[in-house]
Design a protein around this motif. Structure first.
Motif, PDB file in Angstrom:
ATOM      1  N   TRP A 132       0.790  -1.009   0.090  1.00 14.35           N
ATOM      2  CA  TRP A 132      -0.122  -0.046   0.202  1.00 14.35           C
ATOM      3  C   TRP A 132       0.892   1.394  -0.047  1.00 14.35           C
ATOM      4  N   ASN A 135      -1.989   8.073  -0.692  1.00 16.11           N
ATOM      5  CA  ASN A 135      -2.164   9.101  -2.026  1.00 16.11           C
ATOM      6  C   ASN A 135      -1.761   8.711  -3.270  1.00 16.11           C
ATOM      7  N   LYS A 136      -2.256   7.153  -3.386  1.00  9.87           N
ATOM      8  CA  LYS A 136      -2.006   6.775  -4.682  1.00  9.87           C
ATOM      9  C   LYS A 136      -3.452   6.359  -5.193  1.00  9.87           C
ATOM     10  N   GLU A 137      -3.596   6.512  -6.514  1.00  8.52           N
ATOM     11  CA  GLU A 137      -4.911   5.929  -7.137  1.00  8.52           C
ATOM     12  C   GLU A 137      -4.783   4.646  -7.504  1.00  8.52           C
ATOM     13  N   TYR A 138      -5.719   3.754  -7.183  1.00  6.12           N
ATOM     14  CA  TYR A 138      -5.774   2.506  -7.394  1.00  6.12           C
ATOM     15  C   TYR A 138      -6.715   2.060  -8.495  1.00  6.12           C
ATOM     16  N   SER A 139      -6.392   1.286  -9.565  1.00  4.66           N
ATOM     17  CA  SER A 139      -7.510   0.798 -10.334  1.00  4.66           C
ATOM     18  C   SER A 139      -8.023  -0.236  -9.871  1.00  4.66           C
ATOM     19  N   ALA A 156      -8.964  -3.716  -4.821  1.00  5.23           N
ATOM     20  CA  ALA A 156      -9.584  -2.211  -5.137  1.00  5.23           C
ATOM     21  C   ALA A 156     -10.854  -2.384  -5.895  1.00  5.23           C
ATOM     22  N   ARG A 158     -14.980  -0.285  -6.888  1.00  7.47           N
ATOM     23  CA  ARG A 158     -15.536   0.620  -7.435  1.00  7.47           C
ATOM     24  C   ARG A 158     -16.302   1.189  -6.236  1.00  7.47           C
ATOM     25  N   GLU A 185     -12.636   3.087 -15.780  1.00 11.68           N
ATOM     26  CA  GLU A 185     -12.683   3.605 -14.540  1.00 11.68           C
ATOM     27  C   GLU A 185     -13.161   5.095 -14.375  1.00 11.68           C
ATOM     28  N   TYR A 186     -13.949   5.472 -15.441  1.00  7.77           N
ATOM     29  CA  TYR A 186     -14.289   6.900 -15.440  1.00  7.77           C
ATOM     30  C   TYR A 186     -15.713   6.806 -15.914  1.00  7.77           C
ATOM     31  N   THR A 209      -9.148  10.633 -21.007  1.00  8.60           N
ATOM     32  CA  THR A 209      -8.966  10.078 -19.719  1.00  8.60           C
ATOM     33  C   THR A 209      -8.254  11.047 -19.038  1.00  8.60           C
ATOM     34  N   THR A 211      -8.899  13.956 -16.304  1.00  4.56           N
ATOM     35  CA  THR A 211      -9.997  14.691 -15.609  1.00  4.56           C
ATOM     36  C   THR A 211     -10.416  16.125 -15.928  1.00  4.56           C
TER      37      THR A 211
END
Length: 251
Positions: A132, A135-139, A156, A158, A185-186, A209, A211
């Motif tokens: 882990w 502050n990391k974005e996980y898919s 992980a 949704r 993922e969006y 993709t 933001t």
């Protein structure tokens, strides 16, 4: 005993007395074998590379490292080049390992069969997980484990329910939220629509993709309107046709 170099071996011959055997015949050959060229080769063996602490079980090689297995509560350190995997009993996390019956690679991960002190045997497929990070974005479906492994891996998922997937010829209004037919993922929100009957086109857009980025989807003239919508009056000759479009922003 006199040493004799084995430069050529015809085979093993026990028909003669030991003292009268020929130099190119052997009475016995231990920990070696005869090659096609009739030379002697020492049988390959193992070399001790480390002494493992008490509490480790099993040993297998995978992905360039040596892997052993431990119970919860193990407090030792394994040498460099070794990886210790904590195996938890599914009903009693404090149960101690007794024996590893099987540990081999299977479909990109290690498949392990372990026996615990209570005599129960359980099967494990140890998929790789990354430690882990803050502050990391996980898919979605990524596997993560604590920085101090505890024998568990976390996947992980949704948050919330999925929005409707994009489809051709669907009426659009401001605030509609949709997802691509292939999940990326969006989700995308319609922030503006134009025309009397705004709707999606016949070809799915190329979804951005980044933001906050926006795209405009034009409904082509060949796209049939839904049966519940009254077609607009055709424009007069030489009068420009109003554009029917939906504008999305990535969220």
């Amino acid at each position: 005993m006199r040493a004799v170099p084995l430069t050529a071996i015809q085979g093993i011959d026990r028909l003669r007395p030991r003292g009268g055997a020929r130099a190119d015949h052997l009475y016995d050959f231990v920990n070696g074998y005869r090659t096609a060229a009739k030379t002697a080769k020492v049988r390959p063996g193992t070399v001790r590379v480390a002494t493992l602490p008490a509490g480790t079980h099993g040993l297998t090689a995978f992905a360039g490292k040596l892997h052993v297995f431990i119970s919860s509560g193990f407090s030792g350190d394994v040498p460099v080049g070794f990886v210790a995997h904590t195996l938890l009993h599914p009903e009693d996390p404090d149960a101690q390992l007794k024996k590893i019956h099987f540990a081999e690679p299977f479909m990109g991960a290690m498949y392990v069969v372990a026996e615990f002190a209570d005599g129960s045997i359980h099967h494990y497929w140890l998929q790789a997980a990354q430690p882990w990070e803050a502050n990391k974005e996980y898919s979605a479906n990524e596997f993560v484990e604590p920085t101090t492994p505890n024998g568990r891996v976390y996947r992980a998922t949704r948050l919330g329910n999925a929005y409707p997937s994009w489809s051709p010829g669907v009426p659009r209004k401001e605030g509609d939220r949709i997802e691509p037919t292939t999940y990326n993922e969006y989700f995308y929100e319609a922030i503006d629509v134009t025309g009397d009957n705004p709707r999606s086109g016949s070809i799915e857009p190329q979804w951005p993709t980044n933001t906050g980025q926006t795209l405009i989807e034009n409904a082509d003239d060949a796209m049939a309107l839904p049966t519940s919508v009254t077609p607009p009056t055709p424009p007069a000759p030489n009068q420009p046709q109003p554009q029917v479009a939906s504008k999305y922003t990535l969220r």
